[in-house]
Write an enzyme that holds these catalytic residues in place. Structure first.
Site, PDB file in Angstrom:
ATOM      1  N   GLU A   1      31.900  38.438  44.307  1.00  0.00           N
ATOM      2  CA  GLU A   1      31.793  37.925  45.679  1.00  0.00           C
ATOM      3  C   GLU A   1      30.351  37.834  46.159  1.00  0.00           C
ATOM      4  OE1 GLU A   1      33.974  40.247  44.672  1.00  0.00           O
ATOM      5  OE2 GLU A   1      35.935  39.915  45.615  1.00  0.00           O
TER       6      GLU A   1
ATOM      7  N   GLY B   1      39.274  38.889  44.110  1.00  0.00           N
ATOM      8  CA  GLY B   1      40.630  39.259  44.522  1.00  0.00           C
ATOM      9  C   GLY B   1      41.547  39.502  43.321  1.00  0.00           C
TER      10      GLY B   1
ATOM     11  N   ALA C   1      40.230  35.197  45.085  1.00  0.00           N
ATOM     12  CA  ALA C   1      40.801  34.465  46.214  1.00  0.00           C
ATOM     13  C   ALA C   1      40.360  33.010  46.088  1.00  0.00           C
ATOM     14  CB  ALA C   1      40.302  35.068  47.523  1.00  0.00           C
TER      15      ALA C   1
ATOM     16  N   GLU D   1      40.914  42.969  42.393  1.00  0.00           N
ATOM     17  CA  GLU D   1      41.483  43.812  43.450  1.00  0.00           C
ATOM     18  C   GLU D   1      43.006  43.868  43.348  1.00  0.00           C
ATOM     19  OE1 GLU D   1      39.200  41.506  46.287  1.00  0.00           O
ATOM     20  OE2 GLU D   1      38.256  43.342  47.002  1.00  0.00           O
TER      21      GLU D   1
END
Ligand code: CAA
Length: 261
Positions: free
Chosen positions: A135, A112, A69, A115
């Site tokens: 993260e 992300g 992200a 993911e």
């Protein structure tokens, strides 16, 4: 598709009935900002409804599938901002894609990005791919499935280690752990993913859709309910012309031609 997307490129018919979406923010290692994710959601929704598409490949570039992200976009947000923006609602929409989606990965597949790859149905990786959930190094934790899908894919030991230390794993380790389908030399990863998509695209798209749905059901139901769900989908396929064609072709010793009817 309406307005031209800025952060993705859509290639139609890279093989018969196969579409390819390329994440395209190369300078930022394809960091997944809000706009990129909405463009991806809209593209997948459109391709899912397009009869000329039966399987979809998502790639980044050689250096990065996606490095997570967008940290710069999140850095100054409050918890209430995050709640209101609700960035993961686009992920829920992406999850609803009924056609098979294959991630073609190379380079960084982080946070992300990892993911997103795990949200796809299969992963074809180049030898240079690195998967990770870093993260924890930012003082946060995965928020788009990293603690759940990774754990289900590779088991507790490795998932716990990756999520708590942020260590990246190689494509070879990911293959051994069951996270991915295939590792190939970097020149071949996109073509291999397209070939896999093309192989699926030759099958009955109705059977493929219902089979995907049934496999995914295994992740959030009991065995009994899952078996019941599978059986209903299996019986339903006998309403399709493709079932008649598939079985007739077998009996006549010829290749089937599936029409998605
Ligand atoms: N968000 C925003 N920008 C990013 C980014 C990210 N996730 N990852 C890389 N970039 C940017 C860098 O800031 C840099 O931009 P500038 O040139 O403007 O400085 C550019 O992309 C190139 O990156 P680097 O210079 O850092 O490249 P490198 O080769 O030295 O390092 C890397 C590569 C190890 C992947 C490093 O970029 C990195 O650690 N990135 C962050 C990875 C990360 O922590 N991801 C998790 C994000 S949080 C998340 O995903 C939450 C969730 O669950 C959804």
């Amino acid at each position: 598709l309406g307005m031209q997307p800025q952060f993705i490129i859509i290639h139609q018919q890279v093989a018969p009935y196969v579409a390819h979406i390329q994440l395209n923010r190369p300078k930022e290692l394809n960091a997944l900002n809000l706009q990129l994710m909405s463009e991806l959601r809209d593209a997948l929704k459109a391709l899912d409804a397009d009869d000329t598409v039966r399987a979809i490949v998502i790639s980044g570039n050689e250096k990065a599938f996606a490095a997570g992200a967008d940290i710069k976009q999140m850095a100054d947000k409050t918890a209430i901002d995050m709640l209101n923006i609700d960035q993961f609602s686009t992920w829920d929409a992406i999850k609803k894609t009924r056609k098979p989606v294959i991630a073609a990965t190379s380079g960084f597949v982080l946070g992300g990005g990892c993911e997103l790859a795990m949200l796809c149905d299969m992963i074809v990786a180049s030898e240079t791919t690195r998967f990770g959930q870093p993260e924890i190094k930012l003082g946060i934790m995965p928020g788009a499935g990293g603690t759940q899908r990774l754990t289900r894919a590779v088991g507790k030991a490795l998932a716990m280690e990756m999520v708590l230390t942020g260590r990246m794993i190689s494509a070879a380790e990911a293959l051994q752990a069951g996270l991915i389908n295939k590792v190939v030399p970097v020149e071949l990863y996109l073509q291999e993913a397209v070939n896999l998509a093309a192989e699926i695209a030759e099958k009955s798209p109705i059977a493929v859709k219902l089979a995907k749905e049934a496999v995914l059901k295994a992740f959030d139901t009991t065995l009994e309910e899952g078996l019941h769900f599978e059986r209903k989908n299996f019986y339903l396929l006998f309403a399709s012309q493709d079932q008649q064609e598939g079985m007739q072709a077998f009996i006549e010793k010829r290749p089937p031609v599936f029409k998605g009817k």
